[in-house]
Design a protein around this motif. Structure first.
Motif, PDB file in Angstrom:
ATOM      1  N   TYR A 268       0.838  -1.209   0.000  1.00 30.30           N
ATOM      2  CA  TYR A 268       0.000   0.000   0.000  1.00 30.30           C
ATOM      3  C   TYR A 268       0.871   1.257   0.000  1.00 30.30           C
ATOM      4  CZ  TYR A 268      -3.881   3.114   1.031  1.00 30.30           C
ATOM      5  OH  TYR A 268      -4.818   4.119   0.950  1.00 30.30           O
ATOM      6  N   HIS A 269       1.992   1.209   0.697  1.00 33.46           N
ATOM      7  CA  HIS A 269       2.922   2.343   0.671  1.00 33.46           C
ATOM      8  C   HIS A 269       3.484   2.532  -0.741  1.00 33.46           C
ATOM      9  CE1 HIS A 269       3.551   1.225   5.138  1.00 33.46           C
ATOM     10  NE2 HIS A 269       2.714   2.238   5.080  1.00 33.46           N
ATOM     11  N   MET A 270       3.768   1.405  -1.431  1.00 32.91           N
ATOM     12  CA  MET A 270       4.311   1.481  -2.793  1.00 32.91           C
ATOM     13  C   MET A 270       3.296   2.131  -3.737  1.00 32.91           C
ATOM     14  SD  MET A 270       7.138   0.053  -2.062  1.00 32.91           S
ATOM     15  CE  MET A 270       7.348  -0.230  -0.319  1.00 32.91           C
ATOM     16  N   LYS A 271       2.047   1.683  -3.610  1.00 36.12           N
ATOM     17  CA  LYS A 271       0.985   2.234  -4.468  1.00 36.12           C
ATOM     18  C   LYS A 271       0.804   3.726  -4.206  1.00 36.12           C
ATOM     19  CE  LYS A 271      -3.063   0.482  -3.667  1.00 36.12           C
ATOM     20  NZ  LYS A 271      -4.186  -0.503  -3.758  1.00 36.12           N
ATOM     21  N   THR A 272       0.840   4.105  -2.936  1.00 33.62           N
ATOM     22  CA  THR A 272       0.686   5.520  -2.573  1.00 33.62           C
ATOM     23  C   THR A 272       1.803   6.356  -3.189  1.00 33.62           C
ATOM     24  OG1 THR A 272      -0.383   4.894  -0.487  1.00 33.62           O
ATOM     25  CG2 THR A 272       0.494   7.128  -0.638  1.00 33.62           C
ATOM     26  N   ALA A 273       3.017   5.823  -3.187  1.00 35.74           N
ATOM     27  CA  ALA A 273       4.154   6.554  -3.767  1.00 35.74           C
ATOM     28  C   ALA A 273       3.942   6.781  -5.262  1.00 35.74           C
ATOM     29  CB  ALA A 273       5.452   5.777  -3.525  1.00 35.74           C
ATOM     30  N   VAL A 274       3.481   5.770  -5.965  1.00 35.98           N
ATOM     31  CA  VAL A 274       3.239   5.919  -7.409  1.00 35.98           C
ATOM     32  C   VAL A 274       2.141   6.951  -7.652  1.00 35.98           C
ATOM     33  CG1 VAL A 274       2.585   4.725  -9.539  1.00 35.98           C
ATOM     34  CG2 VAL A 274       4.006   3.548  -7.855  1.00 35.98           C
ATOM     35  N   PHE A 275       1.078   6.909  -6.849  1.00 33.72           N
ATOM     36  CA  PHE A 275       0.014   7.913  -6.978  1.00 33.72           C
ATOM     37  C   PHE A 275       0.584   9.329  -6.884  1.00 33.72           C
ATOM     38  CE2 PHE A 275      -3.560   5.002  -5.110  1.00 33.72           C
ATOM     39  CZ  PHE A 275      -3.710   4.402  -6.352  1.00 33.72           C
ATOM     40  N   TRP A 276       1.369   9.575  -5.825  1.00 38.68           N
ATOM     41  CA  TRP A 276       1.910  10.919  -5.605  1.00 38.68           C
ATOM     42  C   TRP A 276       2.849  11.343  -6.732  1.00 38.68           C
ATOM     43  CZ3 TRP A 276       0.118  14.578  -2.646  1.00 38.68           C
ATOM     44  CH2 TRP A 276      -0.564  14.272  -1.472  1.00 38.68           C
ATOM     45  N   VAL A 277       3.708  10.437  -7.184  1.00 39.72           N
ATOM     46  CA  VAL A 277       4.673  10.791  -8.243  1.00 39.72           C
ATOM     47  C   VAL A 277       3.942  11.154  -9.529  1.00 39.72           C
ATOM     48  CG1 VAL A 277       6.482   9.869  -9.749  1.00 39.72           C
ATOM     49  CG2 VAL A 277       6.590   9.468  -7.282  1.00 39.72           C
ATOM     50  N   ILE A 278       2.892  10.388  -9.867  1.00 39.99           N
ATOM     51  CA  ILE A 278       2.138  10.683 -11.093  1.00 39.99           C
ATOM     52  C   ILE A 278       1.431  12.028 -10.961  1.00 39.99           C
ATOM     53  CG2 ILE A 278       0.226   9.965 -12.571  1.00 39.99           C
ATOM     54  CD1 ILE A 278       0.879   7.063 -11.842  1.00 39.99           C
ATOM     55  N   GLN A 279       0.763  12.246  -9.832  1.00 40.01           N
ATOM     56  CA  GLN A 279      -0.019  13.478  -9.688  1.00 40.01           C
ATOM     57  C   GLN A 279       0.865  14.719  -9.613  1.00 40.01           C
ATOM     58  OE1 GLN A 279      -2.549  14.651  -6.128  1.00 40.01           O
ATOM     59  NE2 GLN A 279      -4.144  14.109  -7.605  1.00 40.01           N
ATOM     60  N   GLN A 280       2.016  14.604  -8.980  1.00 35.68           N
ATOM     61  CA  GLN A 280       2.910  15.764  -8.870  1.00 35.68           C
ATOM     62  C   GLN A 280       3.659  16.044 -10.165  1.00 35.68           C
ATOM     63  OE1 GLN A 280       5.240  14.609  -5.457  1.00 35.68           O
ATOM     64  NE2 GLN A 280       3.768  15.473  -3.991  1.00 35.68           N
ATOM     65  N   ASN A 281       3.401  15.169 -11.170  1.00 31.64           N
ATOM     66  CA  ASN A 281       3.975  15.373 -12.508  1.00 31.64           C
ATOM     67  C   ASN A 281       5.494  15.463 -12.475  1.00 31.64           C
ATOM     68  OD1 ASN A 281       3.348  15.449 -15.199  1.00 31.64           O
ATOM     69  ND2 ASN A 281       3.164  17.675 -15.306  1.00 31.64           N
ATOM     70  N   THR A 282       6.087  14.692 -11.568  1.00 30.70           N
ATOM     71  CA  THR A 282       7.547  14.678 -11.428  1.00 30.70           C
ATOM     72  C   THR A 282       8.211  14.146 -12.693  1.00 30.70           C
ATOM     73  OG1 THR A 282       7.173  14.183  -9.096  1.00 30.70           O
ATOM     74  CG2 THR A 282       9.415  13.931  -9.914  1.00 30.70           C
ATOM     75  N   ILE A 283       7.536  13.207 -13.353  1.00 30.11           N
ATOM     76  CA  ILE A 283       8.056  12.610 -14.585  1.00 30.11           C
ATOM     77  C   ILE A 283       7.132  13.010 -15.721  1.00 30.11           C
ATOM     78  CG2 ILE A 283       8.604  10.443 -15.749  1.00 30.11           C
ATOM     79  CD1 ILE A 283       8.846   9.238 -12.871  1.00 30.11           C
TER      80      ILE A 283
END
Length: 668
Positions: A268-283
């Protein structure tokens, strides 16, 4: 190197087509097996890694179950839209972010186990989360035969070899105020219509309190399971693979770090990290060519969270999901271990046995051509094996009452008229066969002892028509249900006629049996054909016998298996065919029965082409023993029963086996 890892992850976790197929077939299964309507008492939401599209060891289904009569509201004006529902007011004032106390506003007359979960605190009535989950777990254990246990907010256990988690909860049709900031954050991801869909679905409250809260035994956690599932479905395939890679590394590397601190990190922590990275448009662009860069950004975010001791929930950022377990010495040790991996750079992935070879291949042979075209990463036969086993895995166990089948039949009728993908069509086709077989067995059971001859005649005619029609929709092995019907209605000659025809078909070398298939022969026979054609002509699956069973000789096995938490027996197609043939010949020609018995003994002993798969050998040996006992060879039957006890107890039929052994000893 990224392309090589992308290719490897596609093989380990699935191509985008495979993942889509898994999700869509599961979606049809869920709609048919758990039909919902305005009159439904209970609603079920399936989630978990299996629902997301993963099929690795340890993947599971999570089910959220709630009673439709009860609705959670966040303020009193929201009560105006309801007329007959029992209302519950969620109060977050004195609870940590992401948690709430539930206060019933109307009397709980319908269900005693809800009333008994209420406690009085400061002159107000609240529903205790700890009492509620204990009450619901007790009901689950009674249904599952005691083979489950409480795990967090869930009742967990095993069903037909697959792990499950059932979380009994309450639903809210409203988006929680504590998560309102999430709507404002969704400028770039997810898309506006997805945000609207998620908000419209509301949320759920599951029975677990905050470990550091003042009211742990009474509090309920706000759950966004539907929202999270919908967001995972929004991932492109590179994002899905990065999420899968993080889940793999969590088990293969993080959990094996010195000490037990690595186990504090969960998927669940891994999934949360992917959510945040996508939304913050880091990549800016997620694709196979920069897959490792995408992974590295997510890993560094997790490292940052561990360093700060703060993992913000994606929907309610003030809810720090590290607060109760990653702090102090554990936090320090976990950070040091993860930072040590960070210092190694991307090379630390070499510690993962799942993807090591794909990295070394790229390092040692930089001219190695790397294919990232998913369409040619998996052959037609490999895809068919996955598809048909997915359909068979999702095969429902059926019902004992006609009224329980009708909602599913209505759902099938609605789905037939709706736009469906090719994967959903083939899954629906299989479910139609299932419902026809179930209805046929129920009709037979209802009227087989009737004294009104016309009723017996009409029900038999309808049952026979249904199992014949089901054979046109299902696998080639479904024809055996016709033979079962004839056997159970004492028409042994007709049963043998069906068996003779199906035996020739099942003996063909191109037949796909579970995951065993000769690729070249299968491709030559049905390559390029529609999946429905392949299913009817070239795919044989195990026969599933549950509540509705035509084979009276297997009733003890079904009963004991159910008592031990399993709902169906999985019998190899040729094992079932030979059993039926032997039982029919016992009534017509005992010499022929002995000849067929020799063939059955060969199949069970040598398991040619997966006829008696290792995992289900307990029932294969059991059936051989039953047939040997029926033909009078008691010593051989005793040996077969003893062999059944030595196999993996997949069906949990040991009590039935011991009972049969006891009866043999009294006869010897």
């Amino acid at each position: 190197m990224s392309e090589s890892v992308f290719m490897g992850l596609c093989r380990k976790l699935g191509t985008s087509q495979l993942v889509a197929m898994r999700r869509e077939t599961e979606d049809i299964y869920h709609k048919v097996v758990f039909p919902s309507s305005e009159y439904s008492v209970l609603s079920i939401l399936s989630s978990g890694s299996m629902k997301e599209g993963f099929r690795q060891e340890g993947s599971d289904f999570d089910y959220m179950l709630w009673f439709n009569e009860y609705k959670v509201i966040w303020n009193l004006p929201q009560s105006q839209i309801y007329r007959r529902e029992s209302l519950i007011l969620a109060n977050c004032t004195n609870s940590p972010p992401g948690f709430a106390l539930l206060q019933p506003l109307t009397p709980f007359l319908a269900y005693e186990f809800i009333s008994s979960s209420c406690i009085r605190k400061n002159s107000r009535l609240y529903i205790s989360s700890s009492k509620y989950k204990q009450n619901m777990s007790l009901r689950e254990r009674q249904y599952m035969g005691g083979h489950c246990f409480l795990h967090g907010p869930c009742t967990s256990g095993m069903h037909q070899g697959e792990p499950f988690d059932n979380a009994h909860c309450f639903s809210s049709d409203f988006w929680p105020p504590a998560a309102s900031s999430w709507i404002d954050r969704c400028n770039t991801w997810p898309r506006p219509h997805v945000v609207q869909e998620i908000v419209k679905k509301g949320c759920h409250l599951v029975a677990i309190g905050h470990k550091l809260g003042k009211h742990e035994d009474e509090e309920w956690r706000i759950s966004f399971s539907f929202a999270e599932q919908r967001l995972v479905f929004e991932f492109n395939h590179s994002q899905f693979l990065v999420y899968g890679l993080l889940k793999m590394l969590s088990k293969e590397i993080f959990h094996k770090l010195s000490g037990d601190e690595g186990k504090l990190l969960c998927s669940y922590h891994m999934k949360t990290a992917v959510f945040w990275v996508i939304q913050q448009n880091t990549i800016s662009f997620w694709c196979p060519q920069n897959l490792l860069e995408c992974f590295w950004v997510c890993f560094k975010l997790i490292l940052k969270w561990v360093y700060e001791g703060v993992c913000p929930n994606f929907f309610i950022p003030k809810n720090n999901m590290f607060l109760h377990n990653i702090y102090g010495e554990a936090q320090k040790n976990l950070f040091n271990n993860l930072y040590e991996l960070h210092q190694k750079g991307i090379a630390f992935l070499l510690h993962s046995p799942s993807i090591r070879s794909y990295i070394t291949d790229a390092l040692y042979n930089f001219r190695l051509p790397i294919c990232t075209d998913e369409r040619i990463l998996i052959s037609e036969v490999e895809f068919d094996v996955e598809l048909f086993n997915e359909i068979n895995k999702n095969y429902g166990e059926g019902s004992e009452k006609l009224l329980e089948v009708i909602p599913s039949v209505r759902t099938v009728e609605q789905l037939i008229g709706s736009p469906l993908t090719n994967y959903q069509v083939i899954m629906l086709q299989r479910e139609i066969a299932n419902k026809l077989q179930t209805t046929a067995f129920i009709l037979h059971k209802m009227y087989m002892n009737s004294t009104i001859n016309k009723l017996v005649y009409v029900s038999d005619k309808m049952s026979c028509y249904m199992v014949k029609l089901a054979a046109k929709f299902g696998f080639i092995s479904d024809t055996l249900y016709i033979a079962m019907h004839y056997y159970n209605t004492l028409r042994y000659t007709e049963a043998l006629s069906v068996i003779k025809k199906i035996k020739l078909k099942l003996a063909q070398p191109y037949i796909m049996r579970h995951k065993t298939v000769y690729e070249d022969i299968y491709t030559a026979a049905v390559g390029g054909e529609a999946w429905s054609t392949k299913m009817r002509q070239a795919v044989a699956m195990q026969i599933k016998l549950g509540k509705n069973c035509y084979i009276n000789e297997l009733i003890p096995e079904i009963q004991f298996s159910k008592l031990n938490g399993e709902q169906v027996l999985n019998v190899g197609d040729l094992i079932m065919l030979h059993m039926l043939e032997i039982l029919c010949y016992i009534h017509l020609d005992r010499t022929r029965a002995q000849t067929v018995l020799n063939d059955l003994q060969f199949f069970v002993n040598y398991n040619e082409r997966g006829v008696a798969a290792e995992r289900i050998k307990d029932i294969s040996w059991q059936i051989l023993g039953i047939c040997q006992q029926a033909t009078g060879n008691h010593r051989a039957a005793l040996f077969s029963y003893q062999q059944s006890l030595r196999q993996e107890p997949f069906h949990k039929i040991q009590q039935a086996t011991l009972m049969r052994i006891q009866s043999l000893y009294s006869d010897l």
